[in-house]
Design an enzyme around this catalytic site. Structure first.
Site, mmCIF file in Angstrom:
data_model
loop_
_atom_site.group_PDB
_atom_site.id
_atom_site.type_symbol
_atom_site.label_atom_id
_atom_site.label_comp_id
_atom_site.label_asym_id
_atom_site.label_seq_id
_atom_site.Cartn_x
_atom_site.Cartn_y
_atom_site.Cartn_z
ATOM 1 N N LYS A 191 -34.671 61.320 -29.010
ATOM 2 C CA LYS A 191 -34.502 61.293 -27.553
ATOM 3 C C LYS A 191 -35.867 61.073 -26.916
ATOM 4 O O LYS A 191 -36.785 61.867 -27.098
ATOM 5 C CB LYS A 191 -33.900 62.619 -27.069
ATOM 6 C CG LYS A 191 -33.934 62.817 -25.540
ATOM 7 C CD LYS A 191 -33.294 64.144 -25.119
ATOM 8 C CE LYS A 191 -33.494 64.420 -23.628
ATOM 9 N NZ LYS A 191 -32.903 65.710 -23.196
ATOM 10 N N GLU A 203 -28.315 64.416 -19.950
ATOM 11 C CA GLU A 203 -28.550 62.989 -20.166
ATOM 12 C C GLU A 203 -28.940 62.648 -21.600
ATOM 13 O O GLU A 203 -28.719 61.532 -22.059
ATOM 14 C CB GLU A 203 -29.637 62.484 -19.196
ATOM 15 C CG GLU A 203 -31.091 62.687 -19.649
ATOM 16 C CD GLU A 203 -31.515 64.144 -19.801
ATOM 17 O OE1 GLU A 203 -30.812 65.028 -19.280
ATOM 18 O OE2 GLU A 203 -32.534 64.395 -20.463
ATOM 19 N N ARG A 246 -27.810 63.483 -24.510
ATOM 20 C CA ARG A 246 -26.705 63.090 -25.396
ATOM 21 C C ARG A 246 -26.191 61.703 -25.057
ATOM 22 O O ARG A 246 -25.683 60.986 -25.920
ATOM 23 C CB ARG A 246 -25.603 64.164 -25.335
ATOM 24 C CG ARG A 246 -24.977 64.340 -23.983
ATOM 25 C CD ARG A 246 -24.298 65.696 -23.814
ATOM 26 N NE ARG A 246 -25.245 66.779 -23.593
ATOM 27 C CZ ARG A 246 -24.902 68.052 -23.415
ATOM 28 N NH1 ARG A 246 -23.635 68.402 -23.437
ATOM 29 N NH2 ARG A 246 -25.821 68.965 -23.226
ATOM 30 N N LYS A 292 -32.789 69.116 -11.153
ATOM 31 C CA LYS A 292 -33.267 70.409 -11.642
ATOM 32 C C LYS A 292 -33.984 71.156 -10.522
ATOM 33 O O LYS A 292 -34.523 70.524 -9.610
ATOM 34 C CB LYS A 292 -34.265 70.188 -12.789
ATOM 35 C CG LYS A 292 -33.662 69.767 -14.107
ATOM 36 C CD LYS A 292 -34.748 69.609 -15.162
ATOM 37 C CE LYS A 292 -34.172 69.160 -16.501
ATOM 38 N NZ LYS A 292 -33.264 70.123 -17.114
HETATM 39 N N1 BES Z 1 -34.139 68.196 -21.304
HETATM 40 C C1 BES Z 1 -33.192 69.194 -21.010
HETATM 41 C C2 BES Z 1 -33.218 70.372 -21.983
HETATM 42 C C3 BES Z 1 -34.482 71.190 -22.013
HETATM 43 C C4 BES Z 1 -34.579 72.364 -21.314
HETATM 44 C C5 BES Z 1 -35.537 70.806 -22.805
HETATM 45 C C6 BES Z 1 -35.734 73.118 -21.361
HETATM 46 C C7 BES Z 1 -36.690 71.569 -22.861
HETATM 47 C C8 BES Z 1 -36.785 72.733 -22.136
HETATM 48 C C9 BES Z 1 -31.791 68.600 -21.034
HETATM 49 O O1 BES Z 1 -31.708 67.274 -20.679
HETATM 50 C C10 BES Z 1 -31.000 69.368 -20.063
HETATM 51 O O2 BES Z 1 -31.285 69.305 -18.914
HETATM 52 N N2 BES Z 1 -29.977 70.074 -20.552
HETATM 53 C C11 BES Z 1 -29.141 70.845 -19.713
HETATM 54 C C12 BES Z 1 -27.737 70.652 -20.186
HETATM 55 C C13 BES Z 1 -26.712 71.196 -19.246
HETATM 56 C C14 BES Z 1 -26.697 70.410 -17.963
HETATM 57 C C15 BES Z 1 -25.376 71.145 -19.931
HETATM 58 C C16 BES Z 1 -29.567 72.294 -19.813
HETATM 59 O O3 BES Z 1 -29.957 72.732 -20.907
HETATM 60 O O4 BES Z 1 -29.551 72.977 -18.802
HETATM 61 ZN ZN ZN Z 2 -33.391 66.148 -20.946
HETATM 62 MN MN MN Z 3 -31.511 67.016 -18.579
#
Ligand code: BES
Ligand code: ZN
Ligand code: MN
Length: 491
Positions: free
Chosen positions: A255, A339, A341, A267
């Protein structure tokens, strides 16, 4: 170009010790027996080493710990580092001793290692090389990291040969850290693709697929993530064909979200700057490919990375949008912050269609939920094949990189059911890391052994680890290199 501290190897030269500038390191075991190098330092310092090892402080040291003598009389050096270590220390014990030396040196001083007594000096050198890292590209003051390392031992050529493959790992890990630490206004999608292209000079075949090519291949979910950004999306494929046999390659998929704002599902602002590391999975892939090329690995490996930026804009994907994957399945985009996935599913499908890999491993900073579950000690490991998974867990254990297997199953898969499309991109609050893995699992062909590594907790950390300072760790480069060396290079 090497990004490591220069390390040279020389035959032990007792006459050269007195005049060496910077620091001098001697290795002494618990019994306090001095080898000729340590004896010479002891004589030059009029018995300071002997007094030190008779002191109470010395007796309290643990294996791998050290004490330093500052500005020793009788020597030109600024300091002598005395490391307590068993002669046959290996693995993490030896690596940590090297890492400790890198830390006390701070990158600036020249360092002479009197390694003759050590059976596994190459592991000490490796630990030193791994820990000897700082991300200084954006500091305007001139770097003070100018010192060089000289390793003295009985058989310098043999030690140099033993160190070569390990230093290739350190170089791969440092490259991975550099990429992951780099801010997103510098490491734009295009800049990233260009940097990977430069690895052709190492003998890798690097192919860049631009948006036109991706659209033609039908990678619509990947493109849907990047469409809100002014920076174009890419897939970059890096090939290392090191096996003489015409074997199916191992595929590594990463990724590469250069910045993750969350998109329209924006976010919160606090801490958003950390999302410069959301390309960490792809950086591990790049680091491994660099390592394989540098050490001339006898294996066929293809690394594929999906490089995109997740931004909100008038062109961005909306929650509720339905997109079609390269595989042909449709996805309802419930949350544009899920995103990763959407990027990986298309790259994974492409990897299988194009390269017919013997096995596939994807790496991604995929979910915050894996940090809730495993903290910063272990990456989440998900797999459809227990023997393949165990091979990886063993490699990670050997390299001291935390990895913990997580469950998968139909019960979790059901949570991805969509009312209007074949699946949703999120499964709700429960088991967030597992439902993410289940999503990816839908894009793995039946007979393809597969491992998914969720490295959100380990790719970049706020406190130092055994072999890395604060920031990007390079987690995974050593383990994947070990997996390849142990399982794909058997003659
Ligand atoms: N890049 C993030 C995950 C992440 C979080 C990486 C903290 C490193 C540190 C990923 O794209 C994300 O935002 N995931 C969401 C998924 C949710 C919307 C189902 C998450 O973990 O909140
Ligand atoms: Zn991400
Ligand atoms: Mn994300």
């Amino acid at each position: 170009m090497s990004n490591l501290t220069p390390i040279s190897f020389a035959e032990t030269d007792l006459e050269a010790i007195a005049g060496h500038l910077g620091r001098v390191a001697v290795f002494i075991d618990a019994e306090g027996k001095l080898d000729p190098g340590a004896r010479r330092v002891n004589r030059l310092t009029k018995g300071a080493i002997a007094r030190l090892i008779e002191s109470e402080r010395w007796s309290k040291l643990k294996d791998g710990d050290s004490l330093s003598l500052a500005y020793p009389a009788g020597m030109a050096a600024d300091a002598v580092d005395v490391i307590r270590i068993e002669r046959n220390a290996k693995g993490m014990a030896a690596r940590k001793a090297g890492a400790a030396l890198a830390k006390t040196r701070g990158g600036s001083a020249d360092l002479l290692l009197l390694c003759a007594p050590l059976r596994h000096a190459h592991e000490v050198v490796y630990g030193l090389a791994m820990r000897d890292y700082a991300f200084e590209q954006h500091k305007s003051a001139e770097s003070t990291r100018t010192g060089a390392v000289v390793v003295m031992t009985g058989k310098p050529e043999a030690l140099k040969d033993a160190c070569a493959p390990l230093l290739a790992v350190a170089e791969g890990a440092h490259m991975c850290r550099d990429l992951t630490n780099e801010p997103a206004n510098v490491l734009t999608t295009t800049n990233y693709a260009e940097r990977l292209k430069e690895m052709e000079s190492l003998g890798l075949k690097v192919e860049i697929l631009d948006e036109k090519a991706l659209a033609k291949l039908g990678m619509r979910t990947l493109l849907s993530v990047g469409q809100g950004s002014d920076s174009p999306s890419y897939v970059v494929a890096m090939r290392w064909d090191g096996s003489k046999k015409d074997e199916a390659p191992l595929a590594l998929v990463g990724k590469g979200v250069v910045f993750d704002t969350g998109g329209i599902s924006l976010k919160p602002g606090a801490g958003m700057e950390d999302m410069t590391m959301d390309m960490g999975g792809s950086a591990v892939v790049a680091g491994v490919m660099r390592t394989l090329a540098l050490r001339g690995a006898k294996a066929n490996v293809v690394g594929l990375v999906g490089i995109v930026e997740n931004m909100p804009s008038g062109k961005a994907s909306r929650p509720g949008d339905v997109v079609t994957t390269m595989k042909g399945d449709t996805v309802e985009n419930i949350n544009t912050d899920a995103e990763g996935r959407l990027v990986l599913c298309d790259v994974m499908w492409y990897a299988q269609e194009k390269y017919k890999p013997a096995a596939m491993i994807d790496l991604a900073t995929l979910t915050g939920a894996i940090i809730i579950g495993l903290g910063h000690e272990n990456a989440g490991v998900f797999s459809n094949n227990t023997s393949f998974c165990n091979d990886f867990l063993k490699a990670a254990e050997t390299e001291g990189e935390g990895a913990w297997r997580m469950p998968m199953g139909d019960g979790y898969d059901k949570l991805l059911k969509s009312r209007i499309a074949d699946m949703k991109n999120v499964g709700g609050r429960a088991a967030g890391s597992i439902t993410a893995a289940q999503f990816l699992g839908r894009f793995v062909k039946e007979d393809c052994p597969w491992i998914h590594l969720d490295i959100a907790g380990v790719a970049s950390v706020k406190s130092e680890t055994a072999l890395a300072p604060v920031g990007a760790t390079g987690w995974g480069v050593a383990s994947l290199n070990r997996l390849i060396a142990d399982n794909y290079e058997a003659e």
